[in-house]
Every structure is written in C-alpha cells, then in structure tokens.
Write a protein that holds these residues in place. Structure first.
Motif, PDB file in Angstrom:
ATOM      1  N   VAL A  52       0.863  -1.191   0.000  1.00  0.00           N
ATOM      2  CA  VAL A  52       0.000   0.000   0.000  1.00  0.00           C
ATOM      3  C   VAL A  52       0.890   1.228   0.000  1.00  0.00           C
ATOM      4  N   LEU A  53       0.750   2.062  -1.038  1.00  0.00           N
ATOM      5  CA  LEU A  53       1.446   3.349  -1.064  1.00  0.00           C
ATOM      6  C   LEU A  53       0.524   4.351  -0.380  1.00  0.00           C
ATOM      7  N   MET A  54       0.940   4.849   0.773  1.00  0.00           N
ATOM      8  CA  MET A  54       0.043   5.614   1.644  1.00  0.00           C
ATOM      9  C   MET A  54       0.492   7.061   1.828  1.00  0.00           C
ATOM     10  N   ASP A  55      -0.350   7.994   1.388  1.00  0.00           N
ATOM     11  CA  ASP A  55      -0.113   9.401   1.693  1.00  0.00           C
ATOM     12  C   ASP A  55      -0.451   9.630   3.174  1.00  0.00           C
ATOM     13  N   ILE A  56       0.073  10.671   3.765  1.00  0.00           N
ATOM     14  CA  ILE A  56      -0.183  10.930   5.183  1.00  0.00           C
ATOM     15  C   ILE A  56      -1.295  11.942   5.390  1.00  0.00           C
ATOM     16  N   ARG A  57      -1.188  13.087   4.744  1.00  0.00           N
ATOM     17  CA  ARG A  57      -2.133  14.175   4.998  1.00  0.00           C
ATOM     18  C   ARG A  57      -3.328  14.069   4.052  1.00  0.00           C
ATOM     19  N   LYS A  78       2.115  -4.566   4.240  1.00  0.00           N
ATOM     20  CA  LYS A  78       3.254  -3.764   3.808  1.00  0.00           C
ATOM     21  C   LYS A  78       2.762  -2.382   3.414  1.00  0.00           C
ATOM     22  N   VAL A  79       3.102  -1.386   4.206  1.00  0.00           N
ATOM     23  CA  VAL A  79       2.688  -0.011   3.931  1.00  0.00           C
ATOM     24  C   VAL A  79       3.924   0.834   3.665  1.00  0.00           C
ATOM     25  N   LEU A  80       3.932   1.481   2.512  1.00  0.00           N
ATOM     26  CA  LEU A  80       5.032   2.364   2.130  1.00  0.00           C
ATOM     27  C   LEU A  80       4.489   3.780   2.126  1.00  0.00           C
ATOM     28  N   VAL A  81       4.944   4.590   3.068  1.00  0.00           N
ATOM     29  CA  VAL A  81       4.400   5.938   3.254  1.00  0.00           C
ATOM     30  C   VAL A  81       4.969   6.905   2.217  1.00  0.00           C
ATOM     31  N   LEU A  82       4.094   7.750   1.691  1.00  0.00           N
ATOM     32  CA  LEU A  82       4.484   8.784   0.743  1.00  0.00           C
ATOM     33  C   LEU A  82       4.358  10.142   1.415  1.00  0.00           C
ATOM     34  N   THR A  83       5.306  11.002   1.171  1.00  0.00           N
ATOM     35  CA  THR A  83       5.229  12.342   1.753  1.00  0.00           C
ATOM     36  C   THR A  83       5.861  13.367   0.823  1.00  0.00           C
ATOM     37  N   THR A  84       5.327  14.568   0.867  1.00  0.00           N
ATOM     38  CA  THR A  84       5.870  15.661   0.063  1.00  0.00           C
ATOM     39  C   THR A  84       7.099  16.258   0.727  1.00  0.00           C
ATOM     40  N   ALA A  97       3.974   3.391  13.750  1.00  0.00           N
ATOM     41  CA  ALA A  97       2.675   2.738  13.595  1.00  0.00           C
ATOM     42  C   ALA A  97       2.780   1.429  12.824  1.00  0.00           C
ATOM     43  N   GLY A  98       3.921   1.198  12.188  1.00  0.00           N
ATOM     44  CA  GLY A  98       4.096  -0.068  11.489  1.00  0.00           C
ATOM     45  C   GLY A  98       4.404   0.034  10.012  1.00  0.00           C
ATOM     46  N   ALA A  99       4.561   1.255   9.491  1.00  0.00           N
ATOM     47  CA  ALA A  99       4.922   1.392   8.083  1.00  0.00           C
ATOM     48  C   ALA A  99       6.293   0.763   7.843  1.00  0.00           C
ATOM     49  N   SER A 100       6.462   0.181   6.671  1.00  0.00           N
ATOM     50  CA  SER A 100       7.722  -0.488   6.360  1.00  0.00           C
ATOM     51  C   SER A 100       8.783   0.453   5.820  1.00  0.00           C
ATOM     52  N   GLY A 101       8.416   1.714   5.653  1.00  0.00           N
ATOM     53  CA  GLY A 101       9.382   2.684   5.153  1.00  0.00           C
ATOM     54  C   GLY A 101       8.645   3.851   4.528  1.00  0.00           C
ATOM     55  N   PHE A 102       9.363   4.725   3.837  1.00  0.00           N
ATOM     56  CA  PHE A 102       8.702   5.840   3.190  1.00  0.00           C
ATOM     57  C   PHE A 102       9.477   6.303   1.975  1.00  0.00           C
ATOM     58  N   LEU A 103       8.780   6.991   1.102  1.00  0.00           N
ATOM     59  CA  LEU A 103       9.371   7.589  -0.086  1.00  0.00           C
ATOM     60  C   LEU A 103       8.881   9.028  -0.219  1.00  0.00           C
ATOM     61  N   LEU A 112      10.745   4.645  -7.053  1.00  0.00           N
ATOM     62  CA  LEU A 112       9.415   4.228  -6.640  1.00  0.00           C
ATOM     63  C   LEU A 112       9.245   2.723  -6.816  1.00  0.00           C
ATOM     64  N   ALA A 113       9.618   2.225  -7.981  1.00  0.00           N
ATOM     65  CA  ALA A 113       9.497   0.793  -8.263  1.00  0.00           C
ATOM     66  C   ALA A 113      10.398  -0.030  -7.349  1.00  0.00           C
ATOM     67  N   ASP A 114      11.620   0.446  -7.161  1.00  0.00           N
ATOM     68  CA  ASP A 114      12.548  -0.275  -6.275  1.00  0.00           C
ATOM     69  C   ASP A 114      12.017  -0.316  -4.852  1.00  0.00           C
ATOM     70  N   GLY A 115      11.428   0.804  -4.398  1.00  0.00           N
ATOM     71  CA  GLY A 115      10.869   0.848  -3.054  1.00  0.00           C
ATOM     72  C   GLY A 115       9.739  -0.152  -2.880  1.00  0.00           C
ATOM     73  N   VAL A 116       8.879  -0.238  -3.874  1.00  0.00           N
ATOM     74  CA  VAL A 116       7.774  -1.198  -3.841  1.00  0.00           C
ATOM     75  C   VAL A 116       8.314  -2.627  -3.787  1.00  0.00           C
ATOM     76  N   ARG A 117       9.329  -2.905  -4.582  1.00  0.00           N
ATOM     77  CA  ARG A 117       9.890  -4.264  -4.612  1.00  0.00           C
ATOM     78  C   ARG A 117      10.563  -4.622  -3.286  1.00  0.00           C
ATOM     79  N   VAL A 118      11.280  -3.662  -2.709  1.00  0.00           N
ATOM     80  CA  VAL A 118      11.957  -3.915  -1.433  1.00  0.00           C
ATOM     81  C   VAL A 118      10.947  -4.257  -0.351  1.00  0.00           C
ATOM     82  N   VAL A 119       9.904  -3.448  -0.257  1.00  0.00           N
ATOM     83  CA  VAL A 119       8.889  -3.661   0.768  1.00  0.00           C
ATOM     84  C   VAL A 119       8.121  -4.957   0.518  1.00  0.00           C
TER      85      VAL A 119
END
Length: 219
Positions: A52-57, A78-84, A97-103, A112-119
C-alpha cells in the motif's frame, strides 16, 4: 510473481501519475486507488494488495491512522508511506505505527518501483541516504526516552546489540556483515532474533527503537 499495489492519496494527479509509472514497470500492477484512509481500509480488505502506497495528509482519515489500523488487522501488511516533505513530522509516527518505510513524492520512477519491490520482499525500506536521516531527526523530537523493561534489552546478546546499533545507522545486512567480518546469513539470523526478542515487525521499527531507547543517539 506480480506485485499488486494500492495507491492512497487525496490528489487525483498524484494517484494517476504513480499509477502510470508503476504499471509501466515489469512485475508491478496497480490494482486500486483510494482517496483517503477510510477508503484505503475498505480497499485493502477487498483487494488484498501486496503493498500500500500511503499518503499521510488526507481528509476523513489520515494515512497515519489508516496505517495503524491496517497493520493492526494484518501484521504482515506492507505499507510504504508517501510524503511531500522530507521532514514531515508524521513520517516518524507512521514508522512507529508499522509502516515499512517511506518515499518522497518526488522520487524517480525507478526509486518508486525499487521501493515497492523492497517492501514487497519483506524488507524494510531503510536507505541510509533518506530514511536514516528522518529517523534521526524525529528521534530528536521525542521528549523522553522510550521506557522499556531493562530485562528486554538484557536478553540481547552483545553481538545482537552491536547489530541493532548498525541497523539504526542505516547499514544493510551485507554492509553489517562486512563491518563485523562475518557471513551475511549470520547477520540475517541475528536480525530475526532481535526482532523476535524486542517484539518488532521489521528493521525500520528496530532502528526507531534503538533511537527511542537512546541505544543510539542522534548525531
């Protein structure tokens, strides 16, 4: 095997842009989109995405609460947080909270693709150039050290404590193995034991734990 991705962001252009980028990558498929955290919870239940690519705000329910609920319902989520912003105050809380990382949202298509694959592979996205810097910055925001039962830390062997410190410094298993001059497979075993003993889900939470308990202090 194709990695199935759910994109959660309240901005249509962001969702569409990431969808186009990821669908163009081999082995990745965007299976759904959500405009806020509440919709994300429903989509996760219905679609069972790998990442899951997850925005915060976001309105209605922010990404922090959505991440917390997704992980609480499924420890393997597997949650990959997105932030500006690379110093978004909520990123630190999302990692807890349990996110596996962020981009960052300005990441390249390859990042982006590498981050998804890693997670998706079960690893935490803990790149020294980005994630470590945020963990260090947000660790400074903690008013007091995290209180833990001292017996928990005592359960770690000297070698496991050493490995935990290096994880918090952003080193990969291969880099830790090289630093300690032992086999990478042995490092993997140490990491697994550390996570079990401390009741943590992945390397990202292990790094946060090390800073919060002041085992490692921000530079």
């Amino acid at each position: 095997m194709t990695i199935r991705v759910l994109i959660v962001d309240d901005q249509m252009m962001v969702r569409e842009g990431f969808s186009v980028l990821l669908n163009a990558m081999p082995g990745i498929e965007v299976v759904g989109e959500a405009v806020d955290g509440r919709e994300a919870l429903a989509q996760v239940t219905a679609l069972r995405p790998d990442v899951v690519l997850m925005d915060i705000r976001m309105p209605v329910m922010n990404g922090l609460e959505a991440t917390r609920q997704i992980v609480a319902a499924d420890a393997d989520a597997k949650v990959l947080v997105l932030t500006t912003f690379d110093l978004d105050e909520y990123v630190y809380q999302a990692l807890r909270a349990g996110a596996s990382g962020f981009l960052l949202k300005d990441a390249s298509a390859r990042q982006l693709a590498d981050g998804v694959r890693v997670v998706a592979s079960g690893e935490a996205l803990l790149a020294p150039s980005v994630t470590k810097r945020l963990i260090v910055e947000f660790a400074k925001l903690a008013d007091t050290p995290r209180m833990v039962d001292p017996r928990v830390m005592e359960d770690l062997t000297e070698r496991e404590t050493e490995v935990l410190i290096l994880i918090a410094q952003g080193l990969s298993n291969a880099e830790i193995a090289d630093r300690l001059v032992i086999a990478e497979s042995t490092i993997k075993t140490h990491v697994s034991r550390i996570l079990v003993k401390l009741g943590l889900r992945d390397r990202t939470q292990a790094a946060v734990y090390a800073y919060e308990t002041r085992l490692v202090t921000p530079a």
